[in-house]
Design an enzyme around this catalytic site. Structure first.
Site, PDB file in Angstrom:
ATOM      1  N   GLU A   1       9.841   2.205  10.340  1.00 38.75           N
ATOM      2  CA  GLU A   1      10.795   3.311  10.200  1.00 38.75           C
ATOM      3  C   GLU A   1       9.978   4.580  10.166  1.00 38.75           C
ATOM      4  O   GLU A   1       9.261   4.850   9.208  1.00 38.75           O
ATOM      5  CB  GLU A   1      11.613   3.115   8.925  1.00 38.75           C
ATOM      6  CG  GLU A   1      12.870   3.965   8.905  1.00 38.75           C
ATOM      7  CD  GLU A   1      12.690   5.228   8.107  1.00 38.75           C
ATOM      8  OE1 GLU A   1      12.704   5.112   6.864  1.00 38.75           O
ATOM      9  OE2 GLU A   1      12.547   6.313   8.704  1.00 38.75           O
TER      10      GLU A   1
ATOM     11  N   GLU B   1       9.296  16.803  15.475  1.00 41.42           N
ATOM     12  CA  GLU B   1       9.969  16.802  14.172  1.00 41.42           C
ATOM     13  C   GLU B   1       9.281  17.831  13.285  1.00 41.42           C
ATOM     14  O   GLU B   1       8.053  17.859  13.210  1.00 41.42           O
ATOM     15  CB  GLU B   1       9.857  15.415  13.545  1.00 41.42           C
ATOM     16  CG  GLU B   1      10.384  15.341  12.119  1.00 41.42           C
ATOM     17  CD  GLU B   1      10.099  14.001  11.463  1.00 41.42           C
ATOM     18  OE1 GLU B   1       9.029  13.424  11.693  1.00 41.42           O
ATOM     19  OE2 GLU B   1      10.987  13.511  10.731  1.00 41.42           O
TER      20      GLU B   1
ATOM     21  N   SER C   1       4.531   7.835   9.528  1.00 38.75           N
ATOM     22  CA  SER C   1       4.329   8.554  10.788  1.00 38.75           C
ATOM     23  C   SER C   1       4.151   7.608  11.973  1.00 38.75           C
ATOM     24  O   SER C   1       3.845   6.421  11.808  1.00 38.75           O
ATOM     25  CB  SER C   1       3.056   9.410  10.668  1.00 38.75           C
ATOM     26  OG  SER C   1       1.924   8.548  10.537  1.00 38.75           O
TER      27      SER C   1
ATOM     28  N   LYS D   1       0.853  -1.182   0.000  1.00 37.37           N
ATOM     29  CA  LYS D   1       0.000   0.000   0.000  1.00 37.37           C
ATOM     30  C   LYS D   1       0.888   1.231   0.000  1.00 37.37           C
ATOM     31  O   LYS D   1       1.615   1.477   0.962  1.00 37.37           O
ATOM     32  CB  LYS D   1      -0.905   0.028   1.233  1.00 37.37           C
ATOM     33  CG  LYS D   1      -1.906   1.159   1.218  1.00 37.37           C
ATOM     34  CD  LYS D   1      -1.816   2.014   2.487  1.00 37.37           C
ATOM     35  CE  LYS D   1      -2.768   3.176   2.356  1.00 37.37           C
ATOM     36  NZ  LYS D   1      -2.176   4.182   1.382  1.00 37.37           N
TER      37      LYS D   1
ATOM     38  N   CYS E   1      13.251  11.822   6.827  1.00 36.31           N
ATOM     39  CA  CYS E   1      13.304  11.533   8.266  1.00 36.31           C
ATOM     40  C   CYS E   1      14.710  11.676   8.820  1.00 36.31           C
ATOM     41  O   CYS E   1      14.885  11.940  10.004  1.00 36.31           O
ATOM     42  CB  CYS E   1      12.778  10.149   8.533  1.00 36.31           C
ATOM     43  SG  CYS E   1      13.718   8.932   7.672  1.00 36.31           S
TER      44      CYS E   1
HETATM   45  N1  LIG Z   1      10.262   7.885   7.984  1.00 30.78           N
HETATM   46  C1  LIG Z   1       9.944   8.361   6.801  1.00 30.78           C
HETATM   47  O1  LIG Z   1      10.557   8.128   5.765  1.00 30.78           O
HETATM   48  C2  LIG Z   1       8.756   9.201   6.687  1.00 30.78           C
HETATM   49  C3  LIG Z   1       8.157   9.690   7.804  1.00 30.78           C
HETATM   50  N2  LIG Z   1       7.067  10.450   7.669  1.00 30.78           N
HETATM   51  C4  LIG Z   1       6.454  10.962   8.877  1.00 30.78           C
HETATM   52  O2  LIG Z   1       5.035  10.897   8.719  1.00 30.78           O
HETATM   53  C5  LIG Z   1       4.507  12.177   8.910  1.00 30.78           C
HETATM   54  C6  LIG Z   1       3.287  12.373   8.067  1.00 30.78           C
HETATM   55  O3  LIG Z   1       3.585  11.998   6.727  1.00 30.78           O
HETATM   56  P1  LIG Z   1       2.524  11.132   6.008  1.00 30.78           P
HETATM   57  O4  LIG Z   1       2.838  10.876   4.610  1.00 30.78           O
HETATM   58  O5  LIG Z   1       1.185  11.702   6.321  1.00 30.78           O
HETATM   59  O6  LIG Z   1       2.754   9.750   6.727  1.00 30.78           O
HETATM   60  P2  LIG Z   1       1.662   8.649   6.981  1.00 30.78           P
HETATM   61  O7  LIG Z   1       2.219   7.825   8.059  1.00 30.78           O
HETATM   62  O8  LIG Z   1       0.318   9.200   7.128  1.00 30.78           O
HETATM   63  O9  LIG Z   1       1.680   7.801   5.604  1.00 30.78           O
HETATM   64  C7  LIG Z   1       2.597   6.771   5.420  1.00 30.78           C
HETATM   65  C8  LIG Z   1       1.838   5.583   4.835  1.00 30.78           C
HETATM   66  O10 LIG Z   1       1.000   5.035   5.829  1.00 30.78           O
HETATM   67  C9  LIG Z   1      -0.352   4.994   5.352  1.00 30.78           C
HETATM   68  N3  LIG Z   1      -1.230   5.115   6.492  1.00 30.78           N
HETATM   69  C10 LIG Z   1      -1.522   6.213   7.207  1.00 30.78           C
HETATM   70  N4  LIG Z   1      -2.325   5.909   8.241  1.00 30.78           N
HETATM   71  C11 LIG Z   1      -2.555   4.558   8.154  1.00 30.78           C
HETATM   72  C12 LIG Z   1      -3.309   3.612   8.916  1.00 30.78           C
HETATM   73  N5  LIG Z   1      -3.999   3.968   9.998  1.00 30.78           N
HETATM   74  N6  LIG Z   1      -3.305   2.320   8.537  1.00 30.78           N
HETATM   75  C13 LIG Z   1      -2.612   1.924   7.455  1.00 30.78           C
HETATM   76  N7  LIG Z   1      -1.885   2.761   6.682  1.00 30.78           N
HETATM   77  C14 LIG Z   1      -1.867   4.061   7.045  1.00 30.78           C
HETATM   78  C15 LIG Z   1      -0.410   6.155   4.393  1.00 30.78           C
HETATM   79  O11 LIG Z   1      -1.506   6.025   3.530  1.00 30.78           O
HETATM   80  P3  LIG Z   1      -2.217   7.369   2.960  1.00 30.78           P
HETATM   81  O12 LIG Z   1      -1.203   8.052   2.138  1.00 30.78           O
HETATM   82  O13 LIG Z   1      -3.367   6.811   2.141  1.00 30.78           O
HETATM   83  O14 LIG Z   1      -2.654   8.159   4.152  1.00 30.78           O
HETATM   84  C16 LIG Z   1       0.921   5.993   3.693  1.00 30.78           C
HETATM   85  O15 LIG Z   1       0.850   4.956   2.743  1.00 30.78           O
HETATM   86  C17 LIG Z   1       5.632  13.119   8.548  1.00 30.78           C
HETATM   87  O16 LIG Z   1       5.462  14.356   9.200  1.00 30.78           O
HETATM   88  C18 LIG Z   1       6.845  12.389   9.068  1.00 30.78           C
HETATM   89  O17 LIG Z   1       6.996  12.613  10.459  1.00 30.78           O
HETATM   90  C19 LIG Z   1       6.492  10.741   6.461  1.00 30.78           C
HETATM   91  C20 LIG Z   1       7.123  10.280   5.312  1.00 30.78           C
HETATM   92  C21 LIG Z   1       8.288   9.495   5.354  1.00 30.78           C
HETATM   93  C1  LIG Z   2      18.123   9.243   1.895  1.00 29.48           C
HETATM   94  C2  LIG Z   2      16.975   8.295   2.134  1.00 29.48           C
HETATM   95  C3  LIG Z   2      16.272   8.612   3.411  1.00 29.48           C
HETATM   96  C4  LIG Z   2      15.245   7.590   3.737  1.00 29.48           C
HETATM   97  C5  LIG Z   2      13.857   8.063   3.551  1.00 29.48           C
HETATM   98  C6  LIG Z   2      13.243   8.459   4.856  1.00 29.48           C
HETATM   99  O1  LIG Z   2      13.095   7.543   5.687  1.00 29.48           O
HETATM  100  O2  LIG Z   2      12.920   9.653   5.028  1.00 29.48           O
END
Ligand SMILES: NC(=O)C1=CN([C@@H]2O[C@H](COP(=O)(O)OP(=O)(O)OC[C@H]3O[C@@H](n4cnc5c(N)ncnc54)[C@H](OP(=O)(O)O)[C@@H]3O)[C@@H](O)[C@H]2O)C=CC1
Ligand SMILES: CCCCCC(=O)O
Length: 457
Positions: free
Chosen positions: A229, A360, A208, A155, A263
């Site tokens: 992650e 963050e 998130s 997903k 991140c």
């Molecule tokens: N570690 C990383 O690489 C990342 C971290 N983040 C963190 O997440 C925060 C928000 O970013 P965002 O993109 O909204 O991240 P989300 O956690 O909302 O989205 C990440 C994935 O999880 C899905 N998702 C969200 N809620 C659920 C749920 N309850 N059950 C199953 N799947 C779910 C999302 O689907 P959908 O898109 O349909 O909501 C998406 O595919 C950022 O501020 C950052 O802190 C964000 C991006 C990357």
């Molecule tokens: C340079 C790649 C970073 C990993 C993506 C992330 O977890 O935000």
């Protein structure tokens, strides 16, 4: 949630993709489970590795097209998008060329007899991935699991459906059999049902805390292993003996990389008091002078945030920090006009009672902290709910190594920005998640490390 391509540079809706139905999900799980039970998953590894080699070749051949798709969908600079396409081909090649060694039986010296550990696939995996590295997040789950023999249903984030679709096309064109990888445009409820399904044996999620917590809770309820992650609030420590010019250049690059939506980019700048003023002066000048604009323009250095919501949420978060006493040293607001552009921002005077201290900022917002010595730098670095990565700048490598070992994160990078490579493990501790992706560690997260022992005599 609708799966839509909305160009963050213009906020124009490009395309809406239909969601997959429960019947589609069932068909995907059935195909994946059949594949897992077949000789393809449990048999010799080489046919699977050949798919990865061909996938890398196909990615290289479509590099520019793939890069432009990512930039249109989530706004990263075209140069960063090309870098991402390059690294996903590298990840595919890395596992194509090393997985057999990583998964080879490992002998164990035992008084009980001849013993070894074998590495077997465990079944169908679920991947739930975010938008910030729309191909990389998929490949770092797909490649090791394909090599190990675990089929994957995925997903992806709802704002990058074109990236999700073209990734699946490439996987199929590379010769992966039906069931090896299936992208599903589905809801959170459908995700929960997939995790509960007996055919699914694990879940890998990046995103998130909220999403991670929901997925991990469901996985725990059904006794499925998960890796998470999530966010990070990484320190960028600049000691008094650091190469200041390099530290400023690297700090600006890292904070603004992917418009700050990464991140592991630098977020909390922890400056030794003797160099703090000079660093801040030069850092501010550099942040204020970056070219902001169309991410397709090769000269642009800061593109838009991924969505209008991301920009609005960041603006509220900055305002909340100011309401609690932070000082606005630079920027602080979205840039008026088309698209989701946010000004490079610097916050100082963020005290521990300010919610921003523990938050963050997923955008071009830097927090500045000043410390008197290494111990204070470590205390500040570890005073965080997160533990993903961190950076230490010092010309004294032994001093930097000692400090790195004391910082409670999954990685520390010395005299450069935090990044990633196929051979390096990626992951964190505390609320940044658990488990590791990439490297030999990543391919062993979702395999059965099975002991076999032949008794003496
Ligand atoms: N570690 C990383 O690489 C990342 C971290 N983040 C963190 O997440 C925060 C928000 O970013 P965002 O993109 O909204 O991240 P989300 O956690 O909302 O989205 C990440 C994935 O999880 C899905 N998702 C969200 N809620 C659920 C749920 N309850 N059950 C199953 N799947 C779910 C999302 O689907 P959908 O898109 O349909 O909501 C998406 O595919 C950022 O501020 C950052 O802190 C964000 C991006 C990357
Ligand atoms: C340079 C790649 C970073 C990993 C993506 C992330 O977890 O935000």
């Amino acid at each position: 949630m609708a799966y839509q391509t909305i160009n963050p540079t213009t906020n124009v809706l490009v395309k809406t993709y239909p969601n997959h139905t429960d019947a589609d999900v069932e068909a995907a799980l059935d195909a994946a489970h059949r594949l897992y039970k077949s000789p393809w998953s449990k048999g010799p590894i080489q046919p699977r590795l050949q798919v990865l080699e061909r996938l890398a070749y196909l990615i290289d051949a479509r590099k520019e097209e793939l890069a432009q798709i990512a930039t249109v969908e989530m706004g990263k600079l075209i140069s960063d998008a090309r870098d991402e396409v390059w690294i996903i081909a590298e990840i595919a090649r890395f596992y194509a060329r090393h997985a057999e060694k990583f998964l080879a039986p490992v002998k164990i010296d035992s008084s009980l007899g001849e013993a070894w550990v074998e590495h077997h696939p465990i079944g169908v995996m679920l991947a739930v991935e975010p938008w910030n590295f729309p191909y990389y997040q998929l490949m770092r789950v797909f490649a090791p699991n394909l090599a190990a023999g675990n089929p994957v249903v995925a997903k992806h984030a709802s704002i990058v459906p074109h990236c999700a679709t073209v990734f699946e096309e490439l996987v199929n064109e590379a010769g992966a059999p039906k069931g090896a990888w299936k992208n599903l445009f589905i809801t959170a409820d459908q995700v929960a049902k997939i995790i509960a399904d007996d055919r699914v044996q694990g879940a890998a999620m990046t995103g998130s805390e909220g999403a991670g917590s929901a997925i991990a809770a469901q996985a725990g309820k059904y006794l499925k292993k998960s890796t998470l992650e999530m966010g990070g609030n990484d320190v960028f420590v600049v000691l008094d003996d650091a190469d200041l010019e390099k530290a400023v250049e690297t700090g600006v690059f890292s904070r603004l990389h992917i418009s700050g939506q990464e991140c592991i980019c630098a977020k909390r700048f922890v400056l030794h008091e003797t160099i703090a003023d000079k660093f801040l002066e030069n850092f501010t000048a550099a942040m204020a002078s970056v070219k902001i604009g169309d991410p397709m323009d090769e000269t642009t250095k800061l593109g838009p945030l991924s969505s209008a919501d991301a920009s609005a949420n960041l603006a509220k978060q900055v305002q909340r920090a100011l309401d609690h006493g932070a000082k606005l040293y630079l920027g602080g607001k979205p840039i008026d006009g088309k698209g989701n552009f946010f000004a490079p921002t610097i916050l100082t005077n963020v005290t521990r009672d300010n919610p921003a201290y523990f938050e963050e900022f997923f955008g071009p917002v830097a927090q500045i902290y000043v410390v008197k010595d290494d111990d204070e730098a470590v205390t500040l670095a570890n005073d965080s709910r997160y533990g993903l990565a961190g950076v230490v700048f010092s010309r004294n490598i032994e001093r930097a190594k000692a400090l790195a070992s004391r910082i409670e994160t999954g990685a520390v990078w010395i005299n450069t920005f935090a990044s990633t490579a196929p051979e390096l493990p990626f992951g964190g501790v505390k609320r940044s998640g658990y488990g590791r992706e990439l490297s030999e560690l990543g391919i062993k997260e979702f395999v059965n490390q099975k002991l076999v022992l032949v008794a003496k005599g």
